[in-house]
Design an enzyme around this catalytic site. Sequence first.
Site, PDB file in Angstrom:
ATOM      1  N   ASP A 283      16.747   6.843 -79.231  1.00 13.71           N
ATOM      2  CA  ASP A 283      17.726   7.170 -78.349  1.00 13.71           C
ATOM      3  C   ASP A 283      19.313   6.724 -78.815  1.00 13.71           C
ATOM      4  O   ASP A 283      19.389   5.777 -79.612  1.00 13.71           O
ATOM      5  CB  ASP A 283      17.436   6.733 -77.255  1.00 13.71           C
ATOM      6  CG  ASP A 283      16.198   7.382 -76.649  1.00 13.71           C
ATOM      7  OD1 ASP A 283      15.704   7.969 -77.158  1.00 13.71           O
ATOM      8  OD2 ASP A 283      15.924   6.947 -75.417  1.00 13.71           O
ATOM      9  N   HIS A 425      16.167   2.530 -80.379  1.00 12.53           N
ATOM     10  CA  HIS A 425      17.380   3.226 -80.390  1.00 12.53           C
ATOM     11  C   HIS A 425      17.969   3.061 -81.660  1.00 12.53           C
ATOM     12  O   HIS A 425      18.252   1.945 -82.477  1.00 12.53           O
ATOM     13  CB  HIS A 425      18.400   2.297 -79.429  1.00 12.53           C
ATOM     14  CG  HIS A 425      18.188   2.115 -77.900  1.00 12.53           C
ATOM     15  ND1 HIS A 425      16.825   1.563 -77.625  1.00 12.53           N
ATOM     16  CD2 HIS A 425      18.276   3.058 -77.104  1.00 12.53           C
ATOM     17  CE1 HIS A 425      16.772   1.609 -76.377  1.00 12.53           C
ATOM     18  NE2 HIS A 425      17.759   2.730 -75.970  1.00 12.53           N
TER      19      HIS A 425
HETATM   20 ZN    ZN Z   1      19.809   5.763 -73.919  1.00  8.42          ZN
END
Ligand code: ZN
Length: 456
Positions: A283, A425
């Site tokens: 992400d 991430h």
């Molecule tokens: Zn996020």
Amino acid sequence: MKKIHHKRRRPRIDILFTFVISTLILGAGYLLFLSSNGSASPSKNKGHATAPPSTIDTMDSKYPGIKIISEISNDLDIPFAIQYPQSAHETFNDTIKTYIKKANNAYLTEIMEQQKPKNKLTAELNISFETYVHPSGLYSFVLLSDSSVEGANKTTEIRTFLLNPETGQSPTIEDILEHDVERLKNVATTVQGQLHKDLSIKDDLLANKIEEYTQPIWDNYRRFALTDDAIVFYFNPSEITTGSLDTPSVSIPLVTLNDLLAADYKGKEEKKPVGKRVALTFDDGPELNVTTQILETLKKYDAKATFFMLGSRVEYYPEIAKSVQAAGHELGNHSWNHPNLNKADINKIQEEINKTSAIIEEVTGQKATLFRPPYGAFNDTVKAQSDLPIALWDVDTLDWKHRNADQLLAHIKQHTKDGSIILMHDIHQSTADGLDAVLAYLQSEGYTFVTVSELN
Ligand code: ZN
């Protein structure tokens, strides 16, 4: 290859049925006996093949559109029990009835030729059938006819009738093999090989007859059925064996013939058993160095992942977004600016989602297929604004918090199971650095790496 035997194995219902019928016949015979004692009765053989009185019943079958016609002789001295299918299609019904009539006439003629008082004869005719359904809906009816007159002349004959219940058509073996004799030759070779290996008829086989009756000519292959996964060819025992009563048949899995079969009749390739799978998700990117390093590691393991991108970062790093797409990963929408959408009004929600979808497609040429709301936070309003399915996760690596490659692996070891979606991430260097060990571990545990959509 498995072999289907057609022995004298009767389903229980047939036994019951036969019992009921036998009782009826005995009862009828008794009545006849009474009446013939009372007056001069024409119960002598009349010298021509007139069918004796019989009882005809129609029953529903478990196959849609198919009824079972059963015809039972009422003459104790000339017994017969015949069952055959009836459909909604007259041409098909006529074909079957013609065959039945012929078989019955042959039986009656043979009785007549014995020139014996019929009450001194031992004779029997049984015609029964089995039904097979191909995945296309096509029915195959396999009629087995056993007849004997005076014991010595016991014969078993097998015939098959195919029916497409929707069109009423009966595909032929030429239709199945697209009128290609080369394909028939191929099938014939398999059939010959299987017959010779068939231990149940091994001792009775007539080698020269097998050759004759399995030659690759269409007429030799008209007796066949399509089951749910095989084509079964039948042979009359009198043709290729020395009086065996077992009906020789050869069953060939359709999948093994797929190159030879017309499209409608091909077998379904079995899906490979699915092993453990995991979906890695990244992400908040793309990011210049981290995303690039992650792409390299994924490539090393031939792993596909899903990247939930922020629209603002796609705008900033279009080349990176493009390389994610080019590497074959799934692209997800993660909003434009990463706000908590539960606190946003409808216009803001729409803008966050739509602008991001637009730039992902504009930059990569590929549409985002999923939406992951920032923080996983969404309510009914957010949900209603997203055309894309919402995709969350079940394993949170907390990589944003610990920023530690070892802890990344530890989290994943502890929480990942088959079907997990792992949240990471691609903006933290520690995540990129720890990914190789993560992939090595998951691979050693038997996982394959798929996108979120592939997992669902
Ligand atoms: Zn996020």
